[in-house]
Design an enzyme around this catalytic site. Structure first.
Site, PDB file in Angstrom:
ATOM      1  CE  LYS A  13      -3.980  -1.878   0.079  1.00 39.71           C
ATOM      2  NZ  LYS A  13      -5.020  -2.171   1.200  1.00 39.71           N
TER       3      LYS A  13
ATOM      4  NE  ARG B 225      -6.691  -9.510  -1.033  1.00 38.87           N
ATOM      5  CZ  ARG B 225      -6.595  -8.464  -2.133  1.00 38.87           C
ATOM      6  NH1 ARG B 225      -5.449  -7.216  -1.587  1.00 38.87           N
ATOM      7  NH2 ARG B 225      -6.754  -8.664  -3.334  1.00 38.87           N
TER       8      ARG B 225
END
Length: 295
Positions: A229, A265
């Site tokens: 991210k 994840r």
């Protein structure tokens, strides 16, 4: 949970696995290095992405889901569309991973309730707010959702001061799950995801991660999806590619596991699996009580 994006436009690996054979090969590589679940997604949620027609989404994901399930692989489908979720579960998926938490498609709760699939409800708020958000969601159409997506892909909500983002996420996820249960979803099949990187700025993402123990006390398994991210990229030199965020992802994964996460994840399964194995070895050594042996 290994990420398998069968999309042309995902932020870090878009276009790499759009062909079924290549997607399956990558899934098998992820499994070989330690993935427990393969999360197959046919629609990108990166900033600036465009909604995908559910028919096209199903064309992308179903052959991959079906083949992996036939090989005994635990498969999750990453979708906001109820029709795609239903078809994927029929094809063998065990988990429906919905980044909208069931708000994007009013039929999602019904599908999850009827199929008995495990449902990952993610927190993705935007400045519409939890109440107004519910009024904006639509079935398989995109009109109301487009506004949600445009807001949710931005930085943080701008309509109120959100100093306690961890507490807000906890409270709003608790309310979201209560609504899902009222619609027939089995609470024993619900997993919550704090939505790291979705409608949150970097400081708020770190607040959410630091608050994971509090979120875990809601009593639901917690999925953490921080892999590659943008807020992790802020720890690196300017211009560093997304793949260089994998070491930071692995560290976050270990800290999430320590905080009680059910799963993480990730794109780079090998790095995270190694990091988790180091943590487990450390924990076993700490619990053994054996005297230290110096090199």
């Amino acid at each position: 949970m290994g990420i398998l994006n069968v999309t042309p436009d995902s932020f870090s690996d878009g276009g790499r696995f759009t062909e079924v054979d290549r997607a399956l090969a990558h899934a098998r590589e992820l499994l070989a290095v330690g993935a427990d679940v393969i999360d197959v997604g046919g629609e990108s949620t990166r900033p600036g992405s465009v909604r995908v027609d559910p028919v096209e989404e199903r064309r992308r994901v179903l052959p991959v889901v079906r083949q992996l399930a036939s090989e005994g692989v635990r498969v999750s489908v990453d979708t906001m569309n109820a029709a795609t979720a239903a078809a994927a579960v029929e094809a063998g998926a065990e988990i429906v991973n919905d980044v909208s938490g069931g708000l994007a498609d009013r039929q999602m709760a019904r599908v999850v309730a009827e199929t008995g699939a495990t449902f990952v409800a993610m927190h993705w708020r935007g400045h519409l707010g939890p109440g107004r958000l519910g009024a904006a969601h639509v079935g398989t159409g995109h009109l109301g959702l487009e506004r949600l997506l445009d807001v949710g892909r931005g930085a943080g909500p701008d309509d109120e001061a959100l100093g306690d983002m961890a507490g807000l996420v906890r409270d709003e996820l608790e309310a979201r799950v209560a609504d899902l249960v009222a619609q027939g979803v089995d609470p024993a099949r619900v997993v919550v995801d704090p939505g790291v990187g979705f409608s949150k700025d970097a400081a708020q993402n770190w607040q959410v991660l630091a608050g994971l123990p509090e979120l875990a006390r809601l009593g639901f398994p917690v999925l953490v999806g921080a892999s590659r991210k943008r807020f992790l990229g802020e720890l690196l030199p300017d211009g560093a590619p997304a793949e260089q965020r994998d070491p930071a992802t692995a560290v976050v994964s270990v800290l999430a596991a320590q905080a009680g996460a059910w799963a993480v994840r990730v794109h780079d399964v090998a790095a995270t699996r190694t990091a988790l194995d180091v943590w487990r070895a450390w924990e076993r050594g700490s619990a053994s009580g054996r005297p230290a042996r110096h090199a």
